[in-house]
Design a protein around this motif. Structure first.
Motif: not given
Length: 329
Positions: A265, A318-319, A322-323
């Motif tokens: 991640g 992208h995730r 955003r986090r």
């Protein structure tokens, strides 16, 4: 502050595109699935470059309508070394650049990425930008950093003209914390010894310039694999601090979200948490184009890129942003 506007550079899909796995239409459809913000690179994605043909304009605008795309930034090129026997004159460089600006405007791009070679003709490009209603931005790409002499000269020009038509586009590769595993693997493929790899990485971490690194390595010759690999490292990973953006954010017209991998991640080699925090803190309102480079340019043995889906990696990028954005808000 509103959410950061996230898009994708089609350069992210270079492996699949250049190996004929995905077509241009496929890339544009995936950009729509990722949220719609799309950046193209003129010579890579545009038939007829540096000119935009009627056919390409129709294809691109049709995709914009069908996939709900928002053109964000057009990647122009300024290559003064096109001719084998001499550099382009300034007039020739202008003649090469102007069609790209006009093509970008025809395609609906509000921002055009410039390379630093255009500094010598910027006074002749700005009137064209006014006529076309576009914004020009110099990309700050390694080996340039926020503190480098070349960047300072570009920023001096931005301040001199003091117009919303001209700014900068930081590439996230200038905010590296480490050299990627894939790039270290490439050194081994080239036959660089473990001891030399260790010394090169130590010189990079100590923020030495490339000439100093060469001296520490005994000045390997221009054809040495050590020279090749060290040049790759210094041309790919910069040591700027994202906090330095605070002083120039009002001149930032676009951001290239360069990344090399996503592991659990996170991007292990770029200071993305600090970068996103800086963009949130300074109320940046432009686009961030994810730009996956993976194993580009590091040889067939790199392998990592060929085994991973670029679309999924961009979605993961992208995730991650955003986090970090939620954490910073």
């Amino acid at each position: 502050m509103a959410e950061l506007r996230l898009g994708v550079s089609l350069h992210s899909f270079a492996h699949e595109y250049c190996s004929y796995v995905w077509s241009l239409e496929d890339l544009l459809a995936m950009a729509g699935q990722l949220g719609g913000g799309v950046e193209i690179v003129g010579p890579s994605h545009q038939r007829g470059f540096p000119y935009v043909t009627d056919e390409f304009e129709a294809v691109f605008r049709s995709a914009v309508d069908r996939h709900g795309l928002t053109p964000t930034s057009y990647g122009s090129y300024a290559d003064p070394f096109l001719l084998p026997h001499r550099d382009l004159t300034l007039d020739e460089l202008l003649e090469y650049t102007i069609p790209q600006l006009r093509g970008a405007a025809r395609l609906g791009f509000p921002v055009v990425r410039l390379q630093h070679y255009t500094a010598s003709i910027i006074d002749r490009l700005l009137p064209e930008a006014d006529d076309l209603d576009i914004v020009l931005g110099w990309e700050l790409h390694v080996p340039m950093t926020l503190a480098s002499d070349r960047t300072r000269r570009l920023l001096d020009l931005v301040e001199k003209y003091d117009t919303p038509r001209l700014g900068i586009i930081p590439d996230a590769g200038i905010f590296a914390r480490s050299v990627s595993v894939a790039h270290v693997r490439r050194a081994r493929e080239l036959g660089v010894s473990e001891d030399v790899i260790r010394r090169v990485l130590a010189a990079w971490r100590d923020d030495r310039d490339l000439d100093e690194a060469h001296q520490l390595l005994g000045n390997p010759g221009p054809t040495s694999p050590v020279t090749t690999w060290a040049g790759l490292v210094w041309d790919t990973f910069g040591r700027s601090d994202p906090a330095e953006l605070d002083a120039v954010i009002h001149r930032v017209v676009h951001v290239h979200g360069k990344f090399f991998d996503i592991v659990d991640g996170d991007e292990p080699d770029i200071r993305y948490r600090d970068l996103v925090a800086a963009l949130v803190r300074t109320d940046y309102t432009g686009w961030v184009s994810s730009e996956y480079e993976g194993a580009v340019g590091i040889g067939e043995g790199g392998g990592a890129r060929a085994q991973r889906d670029s679309f999924e990696l961009v979605a993961a990028h992208h995730r991650m942003i955003r986090r970090y954005e939620r954490d910073a808000s």
